[in-house]
Scaffold this motif. Structure first.
Motif, short mmCIF file in Angstrom:
data_model
loop_
_atom_site.label_atom_id
_atom_site.label_comp_id
_atom_site.label_asym_id
_atom_site.label_seq_id
_atom_site.Cartn_x
_atom_site.Cartn_y
_atom_site.Cartn_z
N ALA A 45 35.79 37.36 45.87
CA ALA A 45 34.58 37.75 45.15
C ALA A 45 34.71 37.30 43.69
CB ALA A 45 34.39 39.26 45.20
N PRO A 46 33.63 36.78 43.11
CA PRO A 46 33.70 36.35 41.71
C PRO A 46 33.81 37.54 40.76
CG PRO A 46 31.46 36.19 42.53
CD PRO A 46 32.32 36.57 43.70
N LEU A 47 34.44 37.29 39.63
CA LEU A 47 34.49 38.30 38.57
C LEU A 47 33.21 38.22 37.77
CD1 LEU A 47 38.14 37.73 37.33
CD2 LEU A 47 37.30 39.63 38.71
N SER A 48 32.76 39.35 37.26
CA SER A 48 31.57 39.36 36.43
C SER A 48 31.97 39.47 34.96
CB SER A 48 30.63 40.50 36.83
OG SER A 48 31.28 41.75 36.71
N VAL A 49 31.06 39.04 34.10
CA VAL A 49 31.26 39.09 32.66
C VAL A 49 30.24 40.05 32.08
CG1 VAL A 49 31.10 37.72 30.53
CG2 VAL A 49 32.12 36.71 32.58
N TYR A 50 30.68 40.91 31.17
CA TYR A 50 29.73 41.82 30.53
C TYR A 50 30.07 42.00 29.05
CZ TYR A 50 33.30 45.48 30.88
OH TYR A 50 34.46 46.20 30.74
N ARG A 51 29.06 42.31 28.27
CA ARG A 51 29.22 42.54 26.83
C ARG A 51 29.77 43.95 26.63
NH1 ARG A 51 27.19 39.75 22.55
NH2 ARG A 51 27.23 40.88 20.59
N CYS A 52 30.78 44.07 25.80
CA CYS A 52 31.40 45.36 25.52
C CYS A 52 30.44 46.24 24.73
CB CYS A 52 32.70 45.17 24.74
SG CYS A 52 33.58 46.71 24.41
N GLU A 53 30.35 47.49 25.13
CA GLU A 53 29.48 48.41 24.40
C GLU A 53 30.12 48.93 23.11
OE1 GLU A 53 29.08 52.45 26.28
OE2 GLU A 53 30.22 51.44 27.88
N PHE A 54 31.41 48.62 22.91
CA PHE A 54 32.13 49.13 21.74
C PHE A 54 32.42 48.07 20.69
CE2 PHE A 54 33.49 51.68 25.43
CZ PHE A 54 32.89 52.88 25.05
N GLY A 55 32.05 46.81 20.95
CA GLY A 55 32.34 45.75 19.98
C GLY A 55 31.54 44.50 20.29
N ASP A 56 31.70 43.51 19.45
CA ASP A 56 30.96 42.25 19.58
C ASP A 56 31.80 41.24 20.36
OD1 ASP A 56 28.95 40.39 19.27
OD2 ASP A 56 29.68 39.72 17.30
N HIS A 57 32.05 41.54 21.64
CA HIS A 57 32.85 40.66 22.49
C HIS A 57 32.52 40.95 23.95
CE1 HIS A 57 35.27 44.27 21.48
NE2 HIS A 57 35.44 44.30 22.80
N TYR A 58 33.22 40.26 24.86
CA TYR A 58 32.95 40.35 26.29
C TYR A 58 34.21 40.70 27.06
CZ TYR A 58 28.61 38.07 25.04
OH TYR A 58 27.40 37.78 24.45
N HIS A 59 34.02 41.23 28.27
CA HIS A 59 35.13 41.57 29.17
C HIS A 59 34.82 41.05 30.57
CE1 HIS A 59 36.91 44.28 26.25
NE2 HIS A 59 35.79 44.96 26.17
N LEU A 60 35.84 41.07 31.42
CA LEU A 60 35.69 40.72 32.83
C LEU A 60 35.72 41.99 33.67
CD1 LEU A 60 38.20 37.74 33.15
CD2 LEU A 60 35.81 37.71 32.43
N SER A 61 35.03 41.94 34.79
CA SER A 61 35.04 43.06 35.71
C SER A 61 34.98 42.56 37.14
CB SER A 61 33.83 43.97 35.44
OG SER A 61 33.77 45.00 36.40
N SER A 62 35.64 43.28 38.02
CA SER A 62 35.53 42.96 39.45
C SER A 62 34.38 43.72 40.08
CB SER A 62 36.84 43.29 40.17
OG SER A 62 37.14 44.66 40.02
N SER A 63 33.76 44.58 39.30
CA SER A 63 32.64 45.39 39.79
C SER A 63 31.32 44.81 39.33
CB SER A 63 32.77 46.82 39.25
OG SER A 63 31.62 47.56 39.55
N PRO A 64 30.42 44.45 40.27
CA PRO A 64 29.12 43.91 39.86
C PRO A 64 28.25 44.93 39.13
CG PRO A 64 29.25 44.11 42.25
CD PRO A 64 30.59 44.49 41.70
N SER A 65 28.59 46.22 39.21
CA SER A 65 27.78 47.24 38.54
C SER A 65 27.94 47.22 37.03
CB SER A 65 28.16 48.63 39.06
OG SER A 65 29.50 48.93 38.71
N MET A 66 28.92 46.44 36.51
CA MET A 66 29.14 46.38 35.06
C MET A 66 28.16 45.44 34.38
SD MET A 66 31.50 48.49 34.34
CE MET A 66 31.73 48.04 32.64
N LEU A 67 27.36 44.69 35.12
CA LEU A 67 26.44 43.72 34.52
C LEU A 67 25.35 44.39 33.74
CD1 LEU A 67 26.16 41.19 37.46
CD2 LEU A 67 27.47 40.95 35.38
#
Length: 67
Positions: A45-67
């Motif tokens: 399964a692909p990893l998803s990318v999401y913008r961090c709610e605590f800073g001006d950067h991005y993280h990876l997630s294995s959960s599609p619900s983080m989008l």
């Protein structure tokens, strides 16, 4: 005389919930890291990318619900 470089790269981290996650400066940088991680770890399964709610950067997630 030769000297060894003992410094290791330490990525910027931030706390997300109760875990520390690597921070990526741009969405493009995070998407490349996601592709590399998927290949290196043989993930189906692909990893998803999401913008961090605590800073001006991005993280990876294995959960599609983080989008």
């Amino acid at each position: 005389m030769t000297t060894k470089n003992t410094h290791q790269y330490q990525p910027k981290l931030c706390w997300v919930g109760d875990v520390q996650k690597i921070c990526y400066a741009t969405r493009d940088e995070a998407e490349v890291a996601a592709t590399v991680a998927q290949h290196d770890h043989g993930l189906k399964a692909p990893l998803s990318v999401y913008r961090c709610e605590f800073g001006d950067h991005y993280h990876l997630s294995s959960s599609p619900s983080m989008l």
